[in-house]
Design an enzyme around this catalytic site. Structure first.
Site, PDB file in Angstrom:
ATOM      1  N   SER A   3     -31.203  14.973 -10.867  1.00  0.00           N
ATOM      2  CA  SER A   3     -29.985  15.259 -10.039  1.00  0.00           C
ATOM      3  C   SER A   3     -29.050  15.941  -9.637  1.00  0.00           C
ATOM      4  CB  SER A   3     -29.039  13.994  -9.717  1.00  0.00           C
ATOM      5  OG  SER A   3     -28.745  13.858 -11.402  1.00  0.00           O
ATOM      6  N   LYS A  49     -26.094  14.868  -4.063  1.00  0.00           N
ATOM      7  CA  LYS A  49     -25.036  14.456  -3.241  1.00  0.00           C
ATOM      8  C   LYS A  49     -25.161  14.567  -2.177  1.00  0.00           C
ATOM      9  CE  LYS A  49     -22.872  11.905  -6.632  1.00  0.00           C
ATOM     10  NZ  LYS A  49     -22.731  10.686  -6.691  1.00  0.00           N
ATOM     11  N   GLU A  92     -13.735  10.791  -3.361  1.00  0.00           N
ATOM     12  CA  GLU A  92     -13.628  10.683  -5.207  1.00  0.00           C
ATOM     13  C   GLU A  92     -14.458  12.048  -5.532  1.00  0.00           C
ATOM     14  OE1 GLU A  92     -14.775   8.998  -3.253  1.00  0.00           O
ATOM     15  OE2 GLU A  92     -16.736   8.895  -4.750  1.00  0.00           O
TER      16      GLU A  92
END
Lengths: 274, 395
Positions: free
Chosen positions: B377, B88, B110
């Site tokens: 991830s 991210k 969010e």
């Protein structure tokens, strides 16, 4: 029914023309269809017309209304719990269209309309005598098929302008909006507000310089005083959350309809300067 | 080149937002295109990705996992080794630099699992931006560690109590906030969802995953992989891995969605595998919805996959059959969570464990000279506490 199907073309436009001749501004109350249930919605629609509304905006409940504040969100949840759907709402309007003379406008999230099918929706909405449709999350860029489908049917596709709209967008949207132009009075979601935004006057004059179409102001207009100010600036005023809040507060009371009616009468009297 | 100028991937994508936001997303697209063409912006981005986030991340040959499964050679793209523990940060550094460039002093985001929230809070601290993160109350409960991390980073975490109190509702609330604050605020969306240009922009930022992996696999194996596998919630790590390989016809893509308690139960998050077309959060894509078009409640053991929508480019990949989308259940993901921990000493995020779980199903059948890349991830620290609770219950 017959009589209305014949006269669907431009009923919104005609209403604004008539008001203009009389030197009046349009009062456009909003309610959520199915809140608290469709039977009550029916009596509310009749009462709203009797109380002096010039057009009616009917909200179709959606699970995830992005542009709405808590009051309308909660009303959508109440209606969804009762199993209300776009199909049932169209059927309700078809059912009472003969008893209501003023234009009826549907407001819906695009996903509900898309799921219904654009072609089927336009066919059924026209046959029910619905006069206009507002789809807040469908900007003109994505609306070409809907505009095409409604052409010549008398179903107006009403687009929105916002305080953030650029001049290019104002020009484009003024051209494409049918019936009237819906001006979002504030940079925010729907809800009850203490006061009106400062820049309304400037923005409305900017729109008026570009287009001769009627402009109605909505979002955040909560009481007769604000309605009077907004009516001075534009051709119409949409009042939503304030009415939905009254419905919420009186939901179990037998005089719910009358309470809403007297609030509408107060708004209309204010706008007429009485 | 997709998307087209209006943000469409064939029929998917586009811009389905209220007029109030349209000027902002048009402006964002211009600013983004301008930044991408600017050498200074790209150099600054590269600098922070390398010196701050720790890129490039390794492409690690998982020897013991490969031996255990006894088939294809398995590589892990170690996005868990990025600063803050997931892919991210790559996107949030990019968007925070863009926010600065657009002179926006405040960012919002969010978050579901909390990884994107932490990554946004981190980038905001790094560049001195004011930051608020919207998070569903259910996710706040299951990801308490990440909530505290965000607060430590100086971010205000705003609990969202509407709807299912998860990622979908956090996006709703972030968008509502953005509608009211759009003049001075940039909304850092954490996945390849939302109105154009977000799906394109987030993909571009994340495609560094696949670019690195391609170079790395070529140098280690002297060839391209046979299959790339990644979990798909919104789908940013998956698109990030897939996109640079999209013209390499021999490379298959598999996106793994949250099967939750099984597709037959309706308690899952498999928009592509079990959903239908519709519009949510600003774009046309596959959605989990009922017969009227009302959005369905979802479920996944992993908060990051607990979402009824998916990025429009994945919908396009599904329709064009460029990628295959499959599901694994909560139970299978939990098994894979433990398997990777035991065989490789790597505790994966529950999201990434979905990708691993699916590979355990097909890798044993594959020839030993085949090569599979899994996008790992994120790391699993955030999930450890909850997994302990679940495992205790089942013992």
């Amino acid at each position: 029914m017959e009589r209305f199907e014949k006269f669907t073309g431009g009923r919104i436009e005609k209403r604004f023309e008539l008001l203009q001749k009389e030197g009046e501004k349009a009062l456009i109350p909003f309610i959520t269809a199915g809140d608290p249930d469709l039977e009550v919605t029916k009596s509310l629609l009749l009462e709203i017309e009797r109380s002096g509304a010039d057009l009616i905006e009917v909200g179709v409940p959606f699970s995830d209304p992005i542009a709405d504040g808590p009051i309308i969100q909660k009303s959508y949840q109440r209606a969804l719990k009762k199993g209300v759907s776009l199909r049932k709402i169209i059927a309700l309007i078809k059912d009472i269209r003969g008893e209501i003379r003023i234009p009826i406008i549907l407001m819906t999230a695009y996903n509900l309309l898309y799921h219904y099918g654009e072609t089927e929706f336009v066919r059924d909405a026209v046959s029910a005598g619905i006069d206009g449709i507002i789809v807040p999350d469908l900007p003109p860029e994505e609306a070409s098929s809907l505009i095409e489908l409604t052409r010549g049917t008398g179903l107006d596709v009403i687009f929105l302008l916002a305080p953030t709209s650029t001049q290019d967008r104002i020009k484009d949207i003024c051209k494409k909006s049918q019936g009237f132009i819906y001006y979002i009075s504030l940079t925010g979601v729907t809800g009850v507000r203490e006061s009106l935004a400062d820049d309304i006057r400037d923005k409305i004059s900017e729109i008026k310089r570009i287009s001769e179409k009627p402009v109605a102001i909505g979002f955040g207009i909560s009481n007769p005083e604000q309605a009077v100010v907004a009516a001075e600036l534009a051709d119409g005023v949409v009042v939503g959350s304030a009415i939905v809040k009254i419905i919420e507060e009186n939901i179990d009371r037998s005089d719910l309809t009358a309470t809403v009616g007297s609030f509408i009468k107060g708004l209309k009297r204010g706008m007429q300067g009485k | 080149m997709l998307p087209d100028s209006k943000g469409h991937f064939d029929i998917f994508g586009g811009r389905y937002v209220i007029e109030t936001l349209m000027p902002a997303i048009e402006g964002l697209e211009l600013a983004y295109r301008d930044a991408r063409a600017d050498k200074d912006f790209n150099e600054e981005l590269t600098y922070y990705l390398k010196e701050y986030a720790g890129r490039p991340t390794p492409l690690y040959y998982a020897r013991r996992l490969t031996e255990k499964l006894g088939g294809a050679r398995i590589y892990l793209k170690r996005e868990d080794l990025n600063h803050t523990g997931a892919h991210k940060i790559t996107n949030t550094i990019g968007q925070a630099l863009l926010a600065k460039r657009m002179k926006k002093q405040r960012v919002i985001a969010e978050t579901g699992a909390g990884q994107h929230g932490v990554a946004t809070a981190t980038a905001a601290a790094l560049f001195g931006l004011k930051c608020e993160v919207f998070m569903g109350e259910e996710d706040i409960e299951r990801q308490a560690l990440n909530v505290f991390r965000m607060r430590l980073l100086g971010t205000k975490v705003i609990p969202v109590s509407s709807g299912t109190r998860t990622l979908k509702d956090a996006i709703n609330e972030a968008m509502r906030n953005w509608i009211a604050t759009v003049r001075d605020t940039h909304y850092i969306i954490g996945s390849v969802v939302g109105p154009h240009p977000y799906p394109m922009m987030v993909r571009d930022f994340q495609s560094i995953i696949g670019k690195e992996a391609k170079e790395q696999v070529l140098s280690k194996e002297g060839r391209l992989p046979d299959i790339c596998v990644a979990c798909v919630g919104g789908g940013s790590n998956a698109i990030g891995l897939f996109y640079p390989f999209q013209n390499d016809k021999g490379v298959c893509f598999v996106g793994v969605e949250a099967g939750g308690e099984g597709l037959e139960t309706e308690r899952h998050g498999a928009s592509l595998s079990a959903g239908s077309q519709g519009v949510l959060h600003g774009s046309m894509s596959y959605l989990l919805q009922d017969g009227d078009g009302q959005i369905s409640p979802t479920h996944s053991v992993s908060a990051g996959l607990d979402y009824p929508g998916v990025g429009p480019e994945h919908s396009y990949y599904k329709e064009s059959r460029r990628a295959e989308y499959v599901t694994v259940t909560d139970k299978e993901a939990l098994d894979a969570f433990q398997l990777l921990s035991e065989t490789e000493g790597i505790i994966p995020a529950l999201e990434s464990a979905h990708a691993i779980a699916y590979v355990t199903k097909f890798a044993p059948e594959m020839n030993k000279n085949r090569v599979v890349i899994i996008c790992l991830s994120g790391r699993g620290d955030k999930d450890v506490e909850m997994v302990e609770k679940i495992l205790k219950r089942s013992y």
